[in-house]
Scaffold this motif. Structure first.
Motif, short mmCIF file in Angstrom:
data_model
loop_
_atom_site.label_atom_id
_atom_site.label_comp_id
_atom_site.label_asym_id
_atom_site.label_seq_id
_atom_site.Cartn_x
_atom_site.Cartn_y
_atom_site.Cartn_z
N ASP A 178 0.83 -1.21 0.00
CA ASP A 178 0.00 0.00 0.00
C ASP A 178 0.86 1.26 0.00
O ASP A 178 0.58 2.21 -0.73
N ALA A 179 1.92 1.26 0.80
CA ALA A 179 2.81 2.42 0.88
C ALA A 179 3.53 2.65 -0.45
O ALA A 179 3.69 3.79 -0.90
N ILE A 180 3.94 1.57 -1.10
CA ILE A 180 4.61 1.68 -2.41
C ILE A 180 3.65 2.30 -3.42
O ILE A 180 4.00 3.24 -4.13
N TYR A 181 2.42 1.77 -3.49
CA TYR A 181 1.45 2.29 -4.46
C TYR A 181 1.08 3.74 -4.17
O TYR A 181 0.88 4.52 -5.10
N LEU A 182 1.01 4.13 -2.91
CA LEU A 182 0.73 5.53 -2.57
C LEU A 182 1.84 6.45 -3.08
O LEU A 182 1.56 7.50 -3.66
N ASP A 183 3.09 6.07 -2.84
CA ASP A 183 4.22 6.88 -3.32
C ASP A 183 4.23 6.96 -4.85
O ASP A 183 4.45 8.04 -5.41
N LEU A 184 4.02 5.84 -5.50
CA LEU A 184 4.04 5.83 -6.97
C LEU A 184 2.92 6.69 -7.55
O LEU A 184 3.14 7.50 -8.44
N SER A 185 1.71 6.52 -7.03
CA SER A 185 0.57 7.25 -7.60
C SER A 185 0.65 8.74 -7.29
O SER A 185 0.05 9.55 -8.00
N ALA A 186 1.40 9.14 -6.27
CA ALA A 186 1.55 10.55 -5.93
C ALA A 186 2.59 11.25 -6.81
O ALA A 186 2.62 12.48 -6.86
N HIS A 187 3.43 10.48 -7.48
CA HIS A 187 4.50 11.09 -8.28
C HIS A 187 3.95 11.60 -9.61
O HIS A 187 3.21 10.91 -10.30
N GLU A 188 4.32 12.85 -9.96
CA GLU A 188 3.77 13.49 -11.17
C GLU A 188 4.16 12.80 -12.48
O GLU A 188 3.47 12.96 -13.48
N LYS A 189 5.23 12.04 -12.51
CA LYS A 189 5.66 11.39 -13.76
C LYS A 189 5.03 10.01 -13.95
O LYS A 189 5.15 9.43 -15.02
N VAL A 190 4.39 9.51 -12.92
CA VAL A 190 3.75 8.18 -13.00
C VAL A 190 2.32 8.35 -13.52
O VAL A 190 1.52 9.06 -12.93
#
Length: 88
Positions: free
Chosen positions: A72-84
Motif C-alpha cells: 500500500d505504501a509503495i502504491y501511494l508513493d508511486l501514484s503521488a509522483h507526477e511522472k507516473v
C-alpha cells in the motif's frame, strides 16, 4: 473479508508495473521510489519496455513483498509522483 485481509500470503514475490512517459531517468526514479519501502532491489528484478511509438515506457519491478501495508505504501508513493501515469 475485512480490509486487512488479502488473498496474498506474505512474504511473496510481487511484480509492480509502473507506466509513464519515456523520459531519461524514469526507470531509476521508479526503482528509487520502490526501494524506499523494499531495499535491495537487484538489476535482474527490473524490466523495462517501451511502447511501439516510443512515447511511453513500462517498468516492472519484482520485489519480495513482506506485507499488505508495504505494498500500500509503495502504491501511494508511486501514484503521488507526477511522472507516473499508472501503477499496477
Amino acid at each position: 473479508m475485512d480490509e486487512e485481509e488479502t488473498l496474498l500470503k506474505f512474504p511473496c514475490d510481487f511484480p509492480i508495473k509502473v507506466m509513464g512517459k519515456a523520459e531519461p531517468g524514469f526507470e531509476a526514479m521508479v526503482v528509487e521510489l520502490i526501494s524506499r519501502h523494499a531495499p535491495g532491489i537487484t538489476e535482474t528484478a527490473v524490466n523495462s519496455r517501451s511502447s511501439k511509438g516510443g512515447k511511453w515506457i513500462s517498468v516492472t519491478v519484482t520485489l519480495r513483498a513482506e506485507s499488505k501495508a508495504q505494498l500500500d505504501a509503495i502504491y501511494l508513493d508511486l501514484s503521488a509522483h507526477e511522472k507516473v501515469v499508472m501503477a499496477l
